[in-house]
Design a protein around this motif. Structure first.
Motif, PDB file in Angstrom:
ATOM      1  N   ASP A  85     -60.409  98.507 -30.605  1.00 21.90           N
ATOM      2  CA  ASP A  85     -60.965 100.037 -30.898  1.00 21.90           C
ATOM      3  C   ASP A  85     -59.774 101.842 -30.430  1.00 21.90           C
ATOM      4  O   ASP A  85     -59.885 101.348 -32.056  1.00 21.90           O
ATOM      5  CB  ASP A  85     -62.551 100.091 -30.634  1.00 21.90           C
ATOM      6  CG  ASP A  85     -63.309  99.642 -29.700  1.00 21.90           C
ATOM      7  OD1 ASP A  85     -63.120  98.887 -30.704  1.00 21.90           O
ATOM      8  OD2 ASP A  85     -63.919  99.692 -28.902  1.00 21.90           O
ATOM      9  N   TYR A  86     -58.954 101.475 -30.091  1.00 24.52           N
ATOM     10  CA  TYR A  86     -58.290 102.423 -30.041  1.00 24.52           C
ATOM     11  C   TYR A  86     -57.198 102.356 -31.679  1.00 24.52           C
ATOM     12  O   TYR A  86     -57.353 102.911 -32.224  1.00 24.52           O
ATOM     13  CB  TYR A  86     -57.495 102.964 -29.229  1.00 24.52           C
ATOM     14  CG  TYR A  86     -56.256 103.914 -29.445  1.00 24.52           C
ATOM     15  CD1 TYR A  86     -56.398 105.076 -28.953  1.00 24.52           C
ATOM     16  CD2 TYR A  86     -54.882 103.428 -29.352  1.00 24.52           C
ATOM     17  CE1 TYR A  86     -55.168 106.043 -29.092  1.00 24.52           C
ATOM     18  CE2 TYR A  86     -54.306 104.534 -29.047  1.00 24.52           C
ATOM     19  CZ  TYR A  86     -54.237 105.924 -28.828  1.00 24.52           C
ATOM     20  OH  TYR A  86     -53.209 106.565 -28.741  1.00 24.52           O
ATOM     21  N   LEU A  87     -57.071 100.816 -31.327  1.00 23.03           N
ATOM     22  CA  LEU A  87     -55.616 100.323 -32.348  1.00 23.03           C
ATOM     23  C   LEU A  87     -55.895 100.568 -33.603  1.00 23.03           C
ATOM     24  O   LEU A  87     -55.636 101.052 -34.641  1.00 23.03           O
ATOM     25  CB  LEU A  87     -55.088  99.287 -32.177  1.00 23.03           C
ATOM     26  CG  LEU A  87     -54.567  99.655 -31.038  1.00 23.03           C
ATOM     27  CD1 LEU A  87     -53.458  98.044 -30.168  1.00 23.03           C
ATOM     28  CD2 LEU A  87     -52.832  99.899 -31.137  1.00 23.03           C
ATOM     29  N   GLU A  88     -57.041 100.444 -33.982  1.00 16.83           N
ATOM     30  CA  GLU A  88     -58.242  99.954 -34.998  1.00 16.83           C
ATOM     31  C   GLU A  88     -58.291 101.860 -35.669  1.00 16.83           C
ATOM     32  O   GLU A  88     -57.760 101.872 -36.901  1.00 16.83           O
ATOM     33  CB  GLU A  88     -59.607  99.141 -35.130  1.00 16.83           C
ATOM     34  CG  GLU A  88     -59.946  98.306 -34.805  1.00 16.83           C
ATOM     35  CD  GLU A  88     -61.103  97.295 -34.759  1.00 16.83           C
ATOM     36  OE1 GLU A  88     -62.099  98.142 -34.541  1.00 16.83           O
ATOM     37  OE2 GLU A  88     -60.730  96.038 -34.739  1.00 16.83           O
ATOM     38  N   ARG A  89     -58.691 102.597 -34.580  1.00 12.33           N
ATOM     39  CA  ARG A  89     -59.271 103.508 -35.317  1.00 12.33           C
ATOM     40  C   ARG A  89     -57.759 104.516 -35.465  1.00 12.33           C
ATOM     41  O   ARG A  89     -57.971 105.597 -36.499  1.00 12.33           O
ATOM     42  CB  ARG A  89     -59.493 104.227 -34.313  1.00 12.33           C
ATOM     43  CG  ARG A  89     -61.949 103.832 -34.256  1.00 12.33           C
ATOM     44  CD  ARG A  89     -61.666 104.259 -32.840  1.00 12.33           C
ATOM     45  NE  ARG A  89     -63.415 103.553 -32.846  1.00 12.33           N
ATOM     46  CZ  ARG A  89     -63.819 102.894 -32.864  1.00 12.33           C
ATOM     47  NH1 ARG A  89     -63.229 101.511 -33.670  1.00 12.33           N
ATOM     48  NH2 ARG A  89     -64.494 102.324 -32.681  1.00 12.33           N
ATOM     49  N   LEU A  90     -56.619 103.974 -35.132  1.00 14.74           N
ATOM     50  CA  LEU A  90     -55.662 104.525 -35.044  1.00 14.74           C
ATOM     51  C   LEU A  90     -54.919 104.510 -36.131  1.00 14.74           C
ATOM     52  O   LEU A  90     -54.398 105.338 -37.457  1.00 14.74           O
ATOM     53  CB  LEU A  90     -54.124 104.239 -33.953  1.00 14.74           C
ATOM     54  CG  LEU A  90     -53.316 104.451 -34.628  1.00 14.74           C
ATOM     55  CD1 LEU A  90     -52.712 106.292 -34.010  1.00 14.74           C
ATOM     56  CD2 LEU A  90     -52.411 104.796 -33.022  1.00 14.74           C
ATOM     57  N   PHE A  91     -54.886 103.250 -36.515  1.00 12.27           N
ATOM     58  CA  PHE A  91     -54.577 102.619 -38.197  1.00 12.27           C
ATOM     59  C   PHE A  91     -55.513 103.126 -38.819  1.00 12.27           C
ATOM     60  O   PHE A  91     -54.633 103.432 -40.011  1.00 12.27           O
ATOM     61  CB  PHE A  91     -54.497 101.037 -38.440  1.00 12.27           C
ATOM     62  CG  PHE A  91     -53.058 100.745 -36.837  1.00 12.27           C
ATOM     63  CD1 PHE A  91     -51.980 101.390 -37.014  1.00 12.27           C
ATOM     64  CD2 PHE A  91     -53.248  99.429 -36.493  1.00 12.27           C
ATOM     65  CE1 PHE A  91     -51.263 101.133 -35.867  1.00 12.27           C
ATOM     66  CE2 PHE A  91     -51.707  99.285 -35.312  1.00 12.27           C
ATOM     67  CZ  PHE A  91     -50.927  99.884 -34.793  1.00 12.27           C
ATOM     68  N   LEU A  92     -55.781 102.645 -38.707  1.00 14.96           N
ATOM     69  CA  LEU A  92     -57.479 103.173 -39.992  1.00 14.96           C
ATOM     70  C   LEU A  92     -57.074 104.808 -39.966  1.00 14.96           C
ATOM     71  O   LEU A  92     -56.953 105.589 -41.541  1.00 14.96           O
ATOM     72  CB  LEU A  92     -58.730 103.275 -39.441  1.00 14.96           C
ATOM     73  CG  LEU A  92     -60.075 103.398 -40.755  1.00 14.96           C
ATOM     74  CD1 LEU A  92     -59.437 102.530 -41.844  1.00 14.96           C
ATOM     75  CD2 LEU A  92     -60.821 102.801 -40.035  1.00 14.96           C
ATOM     76  N   THR A  93     -57.254 105.418 -39.295  1.00 23.43           N
ATOM     77  CA  THR A  93     -56.627 107.009 -39.291  1.00 23.43           C
ATOM     78  C   THR A  93     -55.127 107.091 -40.219  1.00 23.43           C
ATOM     79  O   THR A  93     -55.323 108.222 -41.012  1.00 23.43           O
ATOM     80  CB  THR A  93     -57.011 107.717 -38.058  1.00 23.43           C
ATOM     81  OG1 THR A  93     -58.298 107.362 -37.564  1.00 23.43           O
ATOM     82  CG2 THR A  93     -56.859 109.179 -38.607  1.00 23.43           C
ATOM     83  N   ALA A  96     -56.235 106.636 -44.086  1.00 21.22           N
ATOM     84  CA  ALA A  96     -56.936 107.212 -44.443  1.00 21.22           C
ATOM     85  C   ALA A  96     -55.375 108.863 -44.447  1.00 21.22           C
ATOM     86  O   ALA A  96     -55.674 109.292 -45.545  1.00 21.22           O
ATOM     87  CB  ALA A  96     -57.807 108.258 -43.900  1.00 21.22           C
ATOM     88  N   ALA A  97     -55.059 108.909 -43.361  1.00 23.55           N
ATOM     89  CA  ALA A  97     -53.536 110.219 -43.821  1.00 23.55           C
ATOM     90  C   ALA A  97     -52.805 110.200 -44.705  1.00 23.55           C
ATOM     91  O   ALA A  97     -53.194 111.235 -45.758  1.00 23.55           O
ATOM     92  CB  ALA A  97     -53.423 110.403 -42.472  1.00 23.55           C
ATOM     93  N   ARG A  98     -52.585 109.077 -44.670  1.00 22.23           N
ATOM     94  CA  ARG A  98     -51.668 109.224 -46.586  1.00 22.23           C
ATOM     95  C   ARG A  98     -52.015 108.633 -47.398  1.00 22.23           C
ATOM     96  O   ARG A  98     -51.788 108.847 -48.147  1.00 22.23           O
ATOM     97  CB  ARG A  98     -50.898 107.323 -46.034  1.00 22.23           C
ATOM     98  CG  ARG A  98     -50.303 107.268 -45.524  1.00 22.23           C
ATOM     99  CD  ARG A  98     -48.881 106.205 -44.647  1.00 22.23           C
ATOM    100  NE  ARG A  98     -49.699 105.417 -44.517  1.00 22.23           N
ATOM    101  CZ  ARG A  98     -50.192 104.119 -45.150  1.00 22.23           C
ATOM    102  NH1 ARG A  98     -49.962 104.080 -46.048  1.00 22.23           N
ATOM    103  NH2 ARG A  98     -50.262 102.880 -43.882  1.00 22.23           N
TER     104      ARG A  98
END
Length: 327
Positions: A85-93, A96-98
């Motif tokens: 879950d953490y990795l999904e959210r980290l990579f997704l964020t 989103a940032a880029r």
């Protein structure tokens, strides 16, 4: 250790609406872990965070922690799910940032470079060989983390404002509870006895009555249901409420302290934190609506936290603290 653990769960606090694992994969290799849109994220890069999580838990509880059985399976199974879950959210964020045009400043880039160097230098040759980590992958992980934090700060910069003192107010009450089986008439009779003689305490007025209990309690809005808040939060100091009907009892409430400063401050901070988390959640969820996320289940099944025993006790969060968005 507390700051490291707080950093480790920073992104886990976000509960997002994601497409999750499954779906049609786009030519993912054995070492690929996640596909987000057209981006592929590898299991080797995830090792930066997996090693760190292993260090946090094993360092405090020992390697035996992974075999502890919980109701939903082993502790390792529980942490692995949280880490995915953490990795999904980290990579997704990071995506989103880029997408939002976020770029690191010279100072932030330098901080990410320094963190990557420190983490890389803490890896033994055995750890590098077994995890497949390179200095470039360590830097890439730090850059992703940094961009996610900048995204958080940008969202929080648009925050709608603080919670008011009244919204967060914690009031101190004396609550006289009358068992529902006694009936509302008994509750009203007791209230009349209490308010008729101000020299008598509530306990003295209720002496000899069955099904009555008295307690002192500090409450915030939402502690009780029904019309409790409407009545109680309008009381002045020492004032008694009318009988408040609850599902299994009747309550007679006296306001002892309109606003307790310490409890109010604690509740205000908690409410503002919850608001910030909600704003972050909504911002990333808004981006996620148009993104397909696919997980390589087979690659994730191969991940074993217990198998990291004996490798370098490194923790990326010890080095990227300056990049963290504290909210």
């Amino acid at each position: 250790m507390k700051s490291a653990r707080r950093a480790a769960v920073l992104l886990l606090l976000l509960v997002l609406i994601l497409s999750g694992c499954g779906g049609k994969q786009k030519q993912m290799g054995d070492g690929d872990l996640l596909q987000i849109g057209d981006e592929i994220y590898t299991k080797r890069e995830a090792m930066v965070f997996l090693l760190s999580q292993h260090t946090i838990y094993a360092g405090e509880y020992g390697e035996e922690i992974w075999n502890v059985q919980l109701s939903e399976g082993s502790f390792e199974t529980y942490v692995k799910k949280a880490m995915l879950d953490y990795l999904e959210r980290l990579f997704l964020t990071d995506c989103a940032a880029r997408s939002d045009g976020i770029a690191l400043s010279i100072t932030e880039n330098a901080a990410a470079e320094k963190a990557a160097d420190q983490f890389w230098q803490g890896l033994s040759e055995e750890t590098r060989d077994k995890t497949g980590l390179t200095r470039e992958l360590c830097l890439q992980a730090c850059l992703r983390y940094a961009r996610a934090q900048i995204f958080f700060r940008k969202v929080l910069g648009r925050s709608s404002g603080e919670i008011s003192e009244d919204e967060a107010r914690a009031t101190v009450l004396q609550i006289v509870a009358v068992d529902g089986t006694r009936g509302i008439a008994a509750a009203r009779e007791l209230l009349d006895k209490i308010t008729a003689d101000k020299k008598k305490t509530a306990a003295e007025a209720a002496a000899g009555m069955e099904g009555v209990s008295i307690r002192r309690e500090t409450v915030i809005r939402g502690t009780y249901g029904g019309n409790f808040d409407t009545i109680v939060f309008a009381l002045k100091k020492d004032q008694w409420s009318p009988v408040i009907t609850m599902p299994d009892e009747y309550l007679l409430v006296q306001c002892l302290e309109v606003s307790n400063a310490e409890a109010t401050a604690i509740n205000k901070a908690a409410m503002e934190k919850a608001n910030r988390e909600r704003e972050l959640q909504e911002a990333v969820a808004s981006y996620a609506k148009g993104i397909t996320m696919i997980c390589n289940d087979a690659a994730w099944e191969e991940v074993s936290l217990s198998a990291l025993a004996g490798l370098s006790p490194v923790n990326i969060y010890d080095h990227i603290g300056s990049l963290r968005a504290d909210y």
